[in-house]
Design a protein around this motif. Structure first.
Motif, PDB file in Angstrom:
ATOM      1  N   VAL A  94       6.729 -59.215  30.263  1.00  0.00           N
ATOM      2  CA  VAL A  94       6.489 -58.152  29.304  1.00  0.00           C
ATOM      3  C   VAL A  94       6.307 -58.798  27.931  1.00  0.00           C
ATOM      4  N   LEU A  95       5.177 -58.536  27.302  1.00  0.00           N
ATOM      5  CA  LEU A  95       4.888 -59.210  26.040  1.00  0.00           C
ATOM      6  C   LEU A  95       5.735 -58.665  24.902  1.00  0.00           C
ATOM      7  N   THR A  96       6.077 -59.548  23.994  1.00  0.00           N
ATOM      8  CA  THR A  96       6.724 -59.143  22.742  1.00  0.00           C
ATOM      9  C   THR A  96       5.666 -59.042  21.646  1.00  0.00           C
ATOM     10  N   PHE A  97       6.019 -58.364  20.573  1.00  0.00           N
ATOM     11  CA  PHE A  97       5.129 -58.328  19.417  1.00  0.00           C
ATOM     12  C   PHE A  97       4.879 -59.744  18.918  1.00  0.00           C
ATOM     13  N   GLY A  98       5.897 -60.595  18.991  1.00  0.00           N
ATOM     14  CA  GLY A  98       5.752 -61.970  18.534  1.00  0.00           C
ATOM     15  C   GLY A  98       4.688 -62.736  19.296  1.00  0.00           C
ATOM     16  N   TYR A  99       4.540 -62.456  20.601  1.00  0.00           N
ATOM     17  CA  TYR A  99       3.506 -63.126  21.388  1.00  0.00           C
ATOM     18  C   TYR A  99       2.127 -62.752  20.855  1.00  0.00           C
ATOM     19  N   LEU A 100       1.915 -61.464  20.610  1.00  0.00           N
ATOM     20  CA  LEU A 100       0.620 -61.011  20.092  1.00  0.00           C
ATOM     21  C   LEU A 100       0.386 -61.548  18.686  1.00  0.00           C
ATOM     22  N   PHE A 101       1.431 -61.526  17.882  1.00  0.00           N
ATOM     23  CA  PHE A 101       1.321 -61.941  16.483  1.00  0.00           C
ATOM     24  C   PHE A 101       1.078 -63.440  16.367  1.00  0.00           C
ATOM     25  N   LYS A 102       1.624 -64.220  17.301  1.00  0.00           N
ATOM     26  CA  LYS A 102       1.473 -65.673  17.289  1.00  0.00           C
ATOM     27  C   LYS A 102       0.002 -66.086  17.413  1.00  0.00           C
ATOM     28  N   GLN A 103      -0.811 -65.223  18.034  1.00  0.00           N
ATOM     29  CA  GLN A 103      -2.228 -65.554  18.202  1.00  0.00           C
ATOM     30  C   GLN A 103      -2.920 -65.707  16.855  1.00  0.00           C
ATOM     31  N   LEU A 104      -2.429 -65.006  15.835  1.00  0.00           N
ATOM     32  CA  LEU A 104      -3.017 -65.134  14.498  1.00  0.00           C
ATOM     33  C   LEU A 104      -2.871 -66.560  13.981  1.00  0.00           C
TER      34      LEU A 104
ATOM     35  N   ALA B  28      16.458 -56.296   8.134  1.00  0.00           N
ATOM     36  CA  ALA B  28      16.375 -57.058   9.375  1.00  0.00           C
ATOM     37  C   ALA B  28      15.760 -58.411   9.080  1.00  0.00           C
ATOM     38  N   LYS B  29      15.828 -59.294  10.064  1.00  0.00           N
ATOM     39  CA  LYS B  29      15.214 -60.599   9.950  1.00  0.00           C
ATOM     40  C   LYS B  29      13.892 -60.605  10.712  1.00  0.00           C
ATOM     41  N   ALA B  30      13.092 -61.642  10.464  1.00  0.00           N
ATOM     42  CA  ALA B  30      11.784 -61.751  11.111  1.00  0.00           C
ATOM     43  C   ALA B  30      11.922 -61.694  12.631  1.00  0.00           C
ATOM     44  N   LYS B  31      12.993 -62.280  13.158  1.00  0.00           N
ATOM     45  CA  LYS B  31      13.189 -62.331  14.605  1.00  0.00           C
ATOM     46  C   LYS B  31      13.231 -60.930  15.205  1.00  0.00           C
ATOM     47  N   HIS B  32      13.758 -59.976  14.452  1.00  0.00           N
ATOM     48  CA  HIS B  32      13.833 -58.600  14.938  1.00  0.00           C
ATOM     49  C   HIS B  32      12.436 -58.065  15.230  1.00  0.00           C
ATOM     50  N   LEU B  33      11.503 -58.284  14.315  1.00  0.00           N
ATOM     51  CA  LEU B  33      10.130 -57.826  14.514  1.00  0.00           C
ATOM     52  C   LEU B  33       9.472 -58.582  15.668  1.00  0.00           C
ATOM     53  N   LEU B  34       9.628 -59.896  15.684  1.00  0.00           N
ATOM     54  CA  LEU B  34       8.964 -60.715  16.692  1.00  0.00           C
ATOM     55  C   LEU B  34       9.491 -60.442  18.095  1.00  0.00           C
ATOM     56  N   ASP B  35      10.736 -60.006  18.207  1.00  0.00           N
ATOM     57  CA  ASP B  35      11.347 -59.774  19.521  1.00  0.00           C
ATOM     58  C   ASP B  35      11.110 -58.367  20.062  1.00  0.00           C
ATOM     59  N   ILE B  36      10.469 -57.499  19.283  1.00  0.00           N
ATOM     60  CA  ILE B  36      10.213 -56.140  19.761  1.00  0.00           C
ATOM     61  C   ILE B  36       9.333 -56.190  21.003  1.00  0.00           C
ATOM     62  N   LYS B  37       9.774 -55.534  22.071  1.00  0.00           N
ATOM     63  CA  LYS B  37       9.030 -55.553  23.321  1.00  0.00           C
ATOM     64  C   LYS B  37       7.904 -54.526  23.302  1.00  0.00           C
ATOM     65  N   THR B  38       6.744 -54.943  23.756  1.00  0.00           N
ATOM     66  CA  THR B  38       5.627 -54.026  23.941  1.00  0.00           C
ATOM     67  C   THR B  38       5.709 -53.461  25.360  1.00  0.00           C
ATOM     68  N   ASN B  39       4.728 -52.662  25.726  1.00  0.00           N
ATOM     69  CA  ASN B  39       4.594 -52.188  27.101  1.00  0.00           C
ATOM     70  C   ASN B  39       3.368 -52.802  27.757  1.00  0.00           C
ATOM     71  N   SER B  40       3.034 -54.020  27.346  1.00  0.00           N
ATOM     72  CA  SER B  40       1.877 -54.735  27.875  1.00  0.00           C
ATOM     73  C   SER B  40       2.344 -55.880  28.760  1.00  0.00           C
ATOM     74  N   PHE B  41       1.648 -56.088  29.882  1.00  0.00           N
ATOM     75  CA  PHE B  41       1.999 -57.124  30.847  1.00  0.00           C
ATOM     76  C   PHE B  41       0.892 -58.170  30.883  1.00  0.00           C
ATOM     77  N   LEU B  42       1.271 -59.432  30.799  1.00  0.00           N
ATOM     78  CA  LEU B  42       0.313 -60.520  30.706  1.00  0.00           C
ATOM     79  C   LEU B  42      -0.343 -60.815  32.051  1.00  0.00           C
ATOM     80  N   ASN B  43      -1.675 -60.777  32.065  1.00  0.00           N
ATOM     81  CA  ASN B  43      -2.505 -61.253  33.179  1.00  0.00           C
ATOM     82  C   ASN B  43      -2.213 -60.572  34.515  1.00  0.00           C
ATOM     83  N   VAL B  44      -1.800 -59.303  34.494  1.00  0.00           N
ATOM     84  CA  VAL B  44      -1.661 -58.583  35.760  1.00  0.00           C
ATOM     85  C   VAL B  44      -3.044 -58.200  36.282  1.00  0.00           C
ATOM     86  N   LYS B  45      -3.142 -57.861  37.555  1.00  0.00           N
ATOM     87  CA  LYS B  45      -4.416 -57.555  38.187  1.00  0.00           C
ATOM     88  C   LYS B  45      -4.965 -56.230  37.674  1.00  0.00           C
TER      89      LYS B  45
END
Length: 655
Positions: A73-83, A115-132
């Motif tokens: 399950v992707l976190t906001f931090g995963y998506l944000f890291k792409q920037l 809050a700290k930056a980690k709070h934002l980065l750790d927020i869970k999305t409802n997106s799943f990486l590379n599922v079929k």
């Protein structure tokens, strides 16, 4: 209190209704990244074909319906890291490593969340990486992100579109090399070409089964103008939703962002829009697209536009308009919502999200529940379907020019502040004491104020100056100030650095090419008295100025948390060479500056050795600091606070 409680209850009911009628959520949201190269376009100037950046790089963020739940399950931090990853991937000039945490902390601070930056980065999305992907045919939504943005800024809408049976492809906002998006037409078109290449790729790719007879586009902020161009060039696009997009523009707009965004001035942003209008890139009257525009409610605060380009008004096809009257531009991204910065921001975003999905359901051949939700949105007491009225115009009536001299010596006084008291019109006299100001009719009853370190200020009524239409010769009388005597006792001298020591290359604030008289600074807390000041330090993160520039250092006493009186009795100037960057230190020992109270320390732009070109700018590093940055746009304007980010100014002291 009762009114606000009732209002919040109403917000919650509407938001729940919108979600209930739209979100069957038959699917899970899959997410994947597709990395491509457009070999029809070169990217890096003067590169050879063997260079990895020779061809235009394109990374597509794709959300899609899936019948599976993945393990990741992707976190906001995963998506944000792409920037950060793409900022480094698309250029070789600056290392942006670590900027993810820095920007995350910026968002947390600006939203006023404890809050700290980690709070934002750790927020869970409802997106799943590379599922079929689900093997059915689905409508396609192209998302055009805001300036220098990506899908992370509105991932909640994108993943919920996928849950509702749409394939969503996010087109990042990446301009010409080195990938730093601007408002210029050349950079805007790059995002359009990226979207067209993505469409071509998807038509020839078998991983996703797309219904190309049902294509919609979703725009955010500056992505709006790119989207309007895209729809004109691709007549098979049926529907468009815009989240406060720039396909509607108010000319002459005076925004605080002029201080720190891309170095573009109001005049230049207007010019970029006009250049697009002058082409056939929009051709709004001939577009047959179903259109929904959401607009923020703060665009015309403290601002009277001189004109507008209104895509909604020009469009003749089926269209809908809604303005959230007390919303901010930031509310049209998901970040205030996921940080829960306020109940109102959360509710606004939920309403936008639900209406966007129901609009695409209606216009792209699926279930139609849009009209019911639309009527309920219109019933809210903080929405309206009436567009802004800009019937009040401002006109320049004349120039006021003159010369400022010393009353006793008759010598011209350079770098005198002159402008409309508490207004945005102002300037600084040149080395010969001369000045020129444009005065608008709305300022006829205002006061012109002339002030300078070491002299008594002079104030003149504009209406008394206007009828005479003469060259003003203004004499300033010297103001004698007696410095407090400082007794130095024999004790151990401690050395400290007080203020903000950031050297950030990514977060910055600054001035565009022609902002003489503009000023910014921070509050510095004085811990011991007396405190002796040895030096002033600041860090230039970017400098595109082509001439040598002169800045004046000011130390202000504080009243009501704002600068009150300049405690210096002479000019302290810092010269910055063209293109000069990095740490700069001004030696203050010769000035015998002694502090007994907290001060606000600022830099004021007072002169250039020549003329800077349009699009040039200078930027100073920003970093987290509770007191934030204070700035003013012109010589006699009011100081205003810029968030919780402090400009990187500090002083070396002894006590």
């Amino acid at each position: 209190m009762l009114y606000f409680m009732k209002k919040n209850y109403q917000i919650a009911i509407i938001a729940l209704f919108v979600f209930a009628i739209n979100y069957g959520q038959e699917f899970n949201a899959g997410y994947t990244i597709v990395s491509l190269k457009d070999k029809s376009r070169t990217y890096k100037p003067k590169a050879t074909i063997t260079d990895s950046l020779y061809y235009r790089p394109i990374d597509l963020d794709i959300w899609y319906p899936s019948n599976q739940k993945g393990e990741q399950v992707l976190t906001f931090g995963y998506l944000f890291k792409q920037l950060e990853l793409r900022a480094n991937k698309y250029q070789e000039e600056t290392d942006y490593s670590g900027v993810t945490e820095e920007l995350a902390q910026f968002f947390v601070a600006e939203m006023g969340v404890s809050a700290k930056a980690k709070h934002l980065l750790d927020i869970k999305t409802n997106s799943f990486l590379n599922v079929k992907p689900s093997q059915e045919k689905y409508p396609l939504i192209i998302y055009m992100s805001g300036i220098n943005g990506m899908g992370f800024e509105n991932y909640k809408i994108l993943e919920n579109l996928a849950k509702n049976g749409f394939i969503v492809v996010s087109i990042s906002s990446i301009g010409r090399y080195p990938g730093d998006m601007t408002n210029e037409i050349g950079d805007t078109l790059e995002q359009v070409y990226d979207a067209e290449f993505a469409l071509k790729y998807l038509r020839n790719n078998s991983n996703f089964d797309i219904d190309f007879n049902n294509i919609g586009v979703l725009a955010c902020s500056w992505g709006g103008i790119s989207t309007a161009i895209l729809t004109n060039k691709n007549q098979d696009i049926k529907a468009m939703v815009s989240l406060d997009g720039t396909e509607t523009h108010y000319f002459g707009e005076e925004l605080d962002t002029n201080l720190y965004a891309n170095g573009a001035t109001t005049e230049e942003n207007d010019q970029f829009i006009r250049e697009i209008q002058d082409t056939m890139l929009l051709n709004v009257g001939k577009q047959n697209i179903k259109y929904l525009y959401f607009e923020s409610g703060d665009k015309l605060d403290e601002f009277t536009p001189t004109g507008e380009y209104h895509y909604f008004k020009k469009l003749t096809s089926e269209k809908y308009y809604l303005r959230f009257t007390n919303s901010l531009h930031a509310d049209f991204t998901c970040i205030p919502s996921i940080l829960k910065s306020s109940k109102h921001s959360v509710a606004i975003y939920e309403n936008i999200e639900g209406s966007t999905i129901s609009f695409f359901n209606k216009t792209l051949g699926k279930k139609d529940v849009f009209n019911k939700s639309w009527q309920r949105l219109l019933s809210l007491d903080y929405t309206t379907d009436e567009t802004y009225d800009i019937s009040k115009k401002t006109e320049i009536i004349e120039n006021i020019s003159g010369k400022i001299i010393d009353a006793k010596t008759k010598a011209p006084i350079p770098y005198v502040n002159i402008g409309i008291l508490n207004g945005t019109t102002g300037t600084v006299t040149d080395k010969k004491g001369a000045f020129m100001l444009e005065i608008k009719d709305q300022s006829v009853n205002d006061t012109l104020r002339i002030s300078m370190i070491g002299y008594k200020p002079v104030e003149l009524l504009i209406k008394d100056i206007k009828p005479k239409k003469q060259f003003l010769s203004i004499k300033l009388e010297e103001e004698i100030s007696k410095l407090n005597e400082v007794v130095v006792t024999a004790k151990v001298i401690k050395k400290k650095v007080l203020g903000n020591k950031t050297k950030s290359k990514f977060l910055n604030a600054g001035f565009s090419y022609d902002q003489l008289g503009a000023e910014m600074g921070i509050k510095i807390n004085i811990r011991k008295t007396p405190t002796f000041v040895d030096a002033f330090n600041f860090n230039i993160s970017q400098n595109r100025l082509s001439t040598r520039s002169i800045f004046r250092l000011n130390f202000y006493s504080i009243k009501n948390r704002k600068p009150f009186e300049n405690i210096l009795n002479e000019n302290i100037l810092a010269a910055i060479k063209p293109k000069q960057t990095g740490l700069i230190t001004v030696d203050l020992k010769p000035y015998d500056i002694v502090l007994n109270d907290d001060v606000i320390v600022t830099l004021e732009w007072v002169d250039n050795d020549g003329e800077n070109k349009k699009h040039e700018a200078i930027f100073f590093s920003l970093g987290l600091m509770a007191n934030g940055t204070l700035h003013k746009e012109s010589s006699q304007a009011k100081f205003r606070k810029f968030g919780s980010l402090g400009v990187g100014f500090n002083i070396n002291v002894r006590y």
